[in-house]
Design an enzyme around this catalytic site. Structure first.
Site, short mmCIF file in Angstrom:
data_model
loop_
_atom_site.label_atom_id
_atom_site.label_comp_id
_atom_site.label_asym_id
_atom_site.label_seq_id
_atom_site.Cartn_x
_atom_site.Cartn_y
_atom_site.Cartn_z
N VAL A 1 0.84 -1.19 0.00
CA VAL A 1 0.00 0.00 0.00
C VAL A 1 0.87 1.24 0.00
O VAL A 1 1.84 1.31 0.76
CB VAL A 1 -0.89 0.03 1.27
CG1 VAL A 1 -1.84 1.22 1.23
CG2 VAL A 1 -1.67 -1.27 1.42
N CYS A 2 0.56 2.20 -0.85
CA CYS A 2 1.30 3.46 -0.82
C CYS A 2 0.53 4.47 0.01
O CYS A 2 -0.37 5.15 -0.49
CB CYS A 2 1.56 4.01 -2.22
SG CYS A 2 2.74 5.36 -2.20
N LEU A 3 0.84 4.51 1.27
CA LEU A 3 0.20 5.49 2.16
C LEU A 3 1.36 6.10 2.95
O LEU A 3 2.09 5.39 3.63
CB LEU A 3 -0.80 4.78 3.09
CG LEU A 3 -1.55 5.66 4.09
CD1 LEU A 3 -2.43 6.67 3.36
CD2 LEU A 3 -2.42 4.82 5.02
#
Lengths: 177, 434
Positions: free
Chosen positions: A104-106
């Site tokens: 996840v790109c958070l």
């Protein structure tokens, strides 16, 4: 004589050694018991005695991902909150900020993590990704490209993928509730 | 300065030769404006304590540890213990001067102890090759002082919490000053922690530089630096290709795999600079160690240990930082204790209840207590949950405990951790039964 005496001492030491609650454990307890989640998010503990491994199911009630149930695994290590929890999407989903392996790109899960943040902030951040997918930080490049170029086609792809359909040769998981 | 009655130190009867400690004795033989009038015993009193009684623990026998051990031995500490879980690597030899090439592969603690004992007669160094977590409270209780030269946040948090928990208000001996040294390239810090009295390591956790991380999307799509390619190999490609196999950053074959994958990616994006050692550096988060920084910080730590052990001068209050990246800058300040520190800030309460009390009754008592003002407390012991207010699944799972007697779940004298939104962090209860 001396040996017996020293053995007794060891026994006493063993009896005195009591388990201690680590700072990481207390912090996880604090984070979890103070979670304030909307009805769209539910945690599940496969082993309720183990607070460090659990899943979060997000069922967005608005936006293009409405109708799906998205499951994320959380793994917390003993260096929490110095290190962020490790979060992965357990399904193959069509989303610009989630790759096919579930990464996840958070920002707050990596470069912008700070110990003052907590599990609640991470969960709210994850839910936000479903309300506002972000084409500028792509992990699934095709999805991001589609979102930028043709929003309607992107929404169609999302709906199709959520039913377990293929998008550009990749089969996605059926996430419909 | 007489050499006659040689002190018997730890079974080694080794006479100090005349004027062995001539220079050290200059500050021990007479009181001065900086000595503590209440505890400084000029002359034999202080010398006897330092050389015959004081027992000091050094944690870490690496870059800082080697310097610390040498400094302590030469300043007159004679009963030194050292713990290190590592073995000697060839790359240590440039700065960890107690080790030679023949020692590669041997435990650091053992080799360092032998070297010091050979080189500085009359000093006893007791090594332990293993983890600090192997030892219990009684082990740590035997020391007067603890000095750390560690490279891991986790180990520091552990020893800090252990020494804070060791403090028993009824026993002054249980308070062990902790001197913590740390270096990172040209930067370093030395600090004095008096558990429960001054700010502790956990109090300052938010001051730490976090390891450099890159946004995962940059790594995936727009690599510009060699580090991006290496992170791509280790964060994304490794789990993808190797599945559940765990990455061992000490395994040369694993590093080799990452290196070749990263190199290929670098070539694709025309990025230069991916090397084997950079790969190892990035995945192990290595910041080049500078021998002179270690020497400065170790000297500062040992200086503090000496002052605390002898009361010959005021000790550091409480944080010394060194920044050698642009010229030499240092600053000393008092880092403040945090009231909401999870280790040293939490309130602790002795609670004496009847053996027949249920968990529900205990919770009611906590909520009603005027002086703590708790709302919706969640309770646990070190090994299990007692009652959690949230999340719903855990509330349901722990609800049956409300009916149970506290005495079924917590032993006499056992600890209960209480968290609640209204508490800055947590409250620790020690339960006894009447």
């Amino acid at each position: 004589m001396i040996k017996i005496w020293s053995m007794k001492k060891n026994e006493e030491a063993a009896a005195k050694r009591k388990p201690k609650t680590s700072a990481a454990q207390i912090r996880v307890q604090k984070d979890l018991t103070e979670l304030d989640l909307p009805s769209t998010m539910v945690t599940h503990f496969p082993n309720p005695a183990d607070l460090l491994n659990f899943t979060l199911t997000i069922t967005p009630d608005e936006g293009m991902y409405k109708g799906g149930a998205f499951i994320f695994s959380f793994v917390i290590n003993m260096n929490y909150p110095h290190e962020p929890p490790k979060v992965k999407c357990t399904q193959t989903i069509y989303h610009p900020n989630v790759d096919l392996e579930g990464n996840v790109c958070l920002n707050i899960l990596r470069e912008d993590w700070k110990p003052v943040l907590n599990l609640n902030s991470v969960m709210v951040g994850l839910q936000y990704l479903f309300l506002e997918p972000n084409a500028d930080d792509p992990l699934n490049k095709d999805a991001a490209e589609e979102l930028r170029r043709n929003r309607e086609q992107f929404i169609y792809n999302v709906k199709h993928s959520m039913r377990g359909g293929y998008v550009k040769g990749v089969q996605y998981a059926n996430v419909l509730t | 300065m007489a050499t006659t009655d040689a002190p018997i130190t730890n079974g080694i009867n080794y006479p100090d030769w005349e004027d062995r400690y001539y220079h050290v004795d200059q500050v021990l033989d007479n009181p001065g404006p900086r000595t503590d009038p209440d505890s400084f015993m000029a002359g034999d009193g202080v010398k006897n304590f330092l050389r015959n009684q004081c027992k000091i623990l050094v944690i870490g026998a690496g870059g800082l540890g080697c310097e610390i051990l040498a400094n302590l031995a030469l300043s007159g500490f004679k009963d030194i213990h050292v713990i290190d879980m590592d073995t000697i690597d060839i790359s240590n030899l440039n700065r960890q001067f107690l080790f030679r090439s023949k020692d590669v592969g041997q435990p650091k603690a053992t080799v360092a102890a032998e070297y010091i004992m050979k080189r500085v007669p009359g000093v006893k160094v007791t090594p332990y090759y293993g983890k600090i977590q192997d030892k219990d409270d009684d082990y740590y209780m035997q020391f007067n002082l603890v000095i750390c030269g560690l490279d891991s946040v986790e180990a520091r948090r552990w020893i800090n919490a252990t020494l804070v928990n060791l403090v028993d208000p009824e026993n002054p001996e249980s308070l062990k000053p902790l001197i913590d040294g740390g270096t990172e390239g040209f930067k370093g810090q030395a600090r004095v922690i008096l558990p429960t009295i001054t700010s502790c390591y956990e109090c300052s956790l938010d001051m730490l530089n976090k390891p450099t991380t890159f946004p995962i999307c940059t790594i995936a799509n727009t690599p510009r630096l060699p580090e991006h390619c290496i992170e791509w190999a280790s964060v994304l490609e490794w789990p993808k290709v190797k599945g559940d196999m765990k990455l061992d950053t000490d395994d040369p074959e694993h590093i080799q795999w990452l290196y070749s994958v990263a190199l290929e990616r670098a070539q694709e994006f025309k990025i230069e600079g991916v090397t084997w050692s950079l790969t190892q550096g990035v995945v192990k988060n290595i910041i080049p160690a500078i021998a002179s920084t270690n020497a400065i910080i170790a000297a500062s730590c040992c200086n503090e240990a000496f002052k605390i052990a002898t009361s010959s001068a005021a000790y550091l209050n409480n944080y010394f930082m060194l920044i050698g990246t642009e010229s030499v800058y240092s600053h000393t300040f008092e880092h403040e204790k945090r009231n909401d520190c999870p280790v040293c800030g939490g309130e602790s309460l002795e609670v004496s209840i009847s053996e027949s009390w249920t968990v529900e009754r205990l919770i009611e008592m906590l909520v009603e207590k005027q002086d703590i003002q708790i709302k919706k407390p969640s309770l646990s012991t070190p090994t299990k949950q007692i009652y959690f207010q949230a999340p719903p699944q855990l509330e349901v799972a722990t609800r049956p405990n409300l009916e149970k007697k506290v005495s079924e779940l917590v032993p006499d004298g056992g600890d209960v951790t209480v968290t609640a939104t209204t508490l800055p962090f947590s409250l620790s209860l020690r339960i006894t039964y009447t």
